[in-house]
Write a protein that holds these residues in place. Structure first.
Motif, mmCIF file in Angstrom:
data_model
loop_
_atom_site.group_PDB
_atom_site.id
_atom_site.type_symbol
_atom_site.label_atom_id
_atom_site.label_comp_id
_atom_site.label_asym_id
_atom_site.label_seq_id
_atom_site.Cartn_x
_atom_site.Cartn_y
_atom_site.Cartn_z
ATOM 1 N N LEU A 5 24.761 -36.724 -42.903
ATOM 2 C CA LEU A 5 23.941 -35.701 -42.268
ATOM 3 C C LEU A 5 22.455 -36.012 -42.451
ATOM 4 C CD1 LEU A 5 25.871 -32.431 -43.229
ATOM 5 C CD2 LEU A 5 25.923 -33.675 -41.070
ATOM 6 N N THR A 6 22.087 -36.462 -43.641
ATOM 7 C CA THR A 6 20.689 -36.813 -43.910
ATOM 8 C C THR A 6 20.238 -37.950 -43.005
ATOM 9 O OG1 THR A 6 20.901 -36.138 -46.219
ATOM 10 C CG2 THR A 6 19.053 -37.588 -45.674
ATOM 11 N N TYR A 7 21.117 -38.928 -42.814
ATOM 12 C CA TYR A 7 20.766 -40.054 -41.948
ATOM 13 C C TYR A 7 20.551 -39.596 -40.514
ATOM 14 C CZ TYR A 7 21.190 -44.258 -39.130
ATOM 15 O OH TYR A 7 20.964 -45.247 -38.212
ATOM 16 N N ILE A 11 16.918 -39.702 -37.721
ATOM 17 C CA ILE A 11 16.797 -40.561 -36.546
ATOM 18 C C ILE A 11 16.621 -39.721 -35.286
ATOM 19 C CG2 ILE A 11 18.173 -42.388 -37.602
ATOM 20 C CD1 ILE A 11 20.550 -41.478 -35.904
ATOM 21 N N ASN A 12 16.230 -40.382 -34.210
ATOM 22 C CA ASN A 12 16.086 -39.718 -32.915
ATOM 23 C C ASN A 12 17.449 -39.185 -32.462
ATOM 24 O OD1 ASN A 12 16.243 -39.720 -29.836
ATOM 25 N ND2 ASN A 12 14.038 -39.942 -30.172
ATOM 26 N N LEU A 19 25.126 -43.267 -31.302
ATOM 27 C CA LEU A 19 25.942 -43.658 -32.454
ATOM 28 C C LEU A 19 27.224 -42.830 -32.529
ATOM 29 C CD1 LEU A 19 23.274 -44.130 -35.292
ATOM 30 C CD2 LEU A 19 24.383 -45.891 -33.895
ATOM 31 N N ALA A 20 27.094 -41.523 -32.272
ATOM 32 C CA ALA A 20 28.268 -40.648 -32.303
ATOM 33 C C ALA A 20 29.265 -41.046 -31.218
ATOM 34 C CB ALA A 20 27.848 -39.193 -32.136
ATOM 35 N N VAL A 149 19.803 -30.384 -30.605
ATOM 36 C CA VAL A 149 19.126 -30.647 -31.885
ATOM 37 C C VAL A 149 17.739 -31.208 -31.632
ATOM 38 C CG1 VAL A 149 19.186 -32.015 -33.997
ATOM 39 C CG2 VAL A 149 21.298 -31.009 -33.117
ATOM 40 N N ALA A 150 17.624 -32.101 -30.650
ATOM 41 C CA ALA A 150 16.331 -32.702 -30.313
ATOM 42 C C ALA A 150 15.322 -31.653 -29.870
ATOM 43 C CB ALA A 150 16.511 -33.745 -29.205
#
Length: 273
Positions: A5-7, A11-12, A19-20, A149-150
């Motif tokens: 979660l921290t990673y 990131i953008n 990635l997901a 989220v963005a």
């Protein structure tokens, strides 16, 4: 999990969506790789796994998509639910249109039951297209949530987006098996069965990026986009996944698989979101 979660927080979010999406595709490939280890798949197990897939998709549609979409909609009462209702209907109609146009054949269906426009394409291609059809809304769902989220929407959390990706990825594993094994059973080589199995999910990272970018550029569309992805997934479950599990004598196993998938996805979303 905290490190993951921290990673993703660092990131953008559009890159996170990519990635997901790649993660969900990789798990499909892992499922398809089972053809290198096994010659066939027990029908009861296959129906149970397909039921699990349906349960995950239904739970994700509400907990990860519809509920946040309604929460972030302005207004009260009927006004507040309009974006979700409109988006949900459009998502279902979108897949309905693709279903009528795109030639495809559901996993447990006979070749005479192929759908979409008439084509001389082989059974292999039609089976892959059937799975590809319902991987599109899965990728969109992941991307749209990362896009939220963005935009800094409090209802769209990185934990919820990661939970959705994990849930979709888990149910993609049996989907990879569900494509590769029938192909192998029909005489396709192990490598080709694996290749077509993993290929069915390559649309997910693409759809994830498209979904994330769309809501990034058009923020007011986010409640509609979340509901759109939910409507698309529910249409796929009712029109495709559930009927595939009801064509043999293992309907109870498929139903229990559905319940299990729903519980897993609900737990992931509540715990991480």
């Amino acid at each position: 999990m905290d490190q993951i979660l921290t990673y993703f927080e660092s990131i953008n979010p559009v890159y996170g969506a990519l990635l997901a999406g790649l993660f969900t595709w990789i798990l499909t490939a892992f499922g398809a790789s089972s053809v290198f280890l096994f010659k066939g798949m027990n029908r009861a197990l296959l129906d149970g796994m397909l039921g699990f897939t349906g349960g995950v998709m239904v739970a994700a549609s509400f907990w990860s998509l519809l509920a946040p979409g309604i929460e972030m909609s302005p207004g009260e009462g009927f006004v507040k639910v309009i974006p979700a209702a409109v988006g949900f209907a459009l998502g279902a109609l979108f897949i309905f249109g693709l279903d009528k146009i795109l030639p495809h054949l559901h996993i447990n269906f006979k070749e005479t039951e192929k759908e979409g426009v008439k084509t001389p394409w082989r059974r292999t291609t039609l089976l892959v297209l059937a799975i590809t059809l319902h991987n599109i809304p899965e990728g969109l769902a992941v991307g749209v949530l990362f896009g939220g989220v963005a935009m800094g929407m409090p209802e769209a959390t990185i934990g919820g987006a990661v939970a959705l990706a994990i849930g979709i990825g888990i149910q993609n594993f049996p989907e990879g098996i569900a494509v590769a094994m029938p192909l192998r059973r029909h005489g396709v080589s192990r490598f080709k069965s694996f290749w077509y199995g993993q290929l069915s999910a390559i649309v997910e990272p693409i759809a994830a990026v498209v979904g994330a970018l769309a809501v990034t550029f058009f923020t007011p569309l986010l409640p509609y986009a979340l509901a759109f992805a939910a409507g698309a997934m529910i249409f796929v479950v009712v029109e495709e996944v559930i009927p595939e599990t009801q064509r043999d004598k293992y309907t109870d196993i498929a139903t229990l698989g559905f319940i299990g998938g729903f519980i897993v996805m609900m737990t992931l979303d509540v715990a991480l979101g």
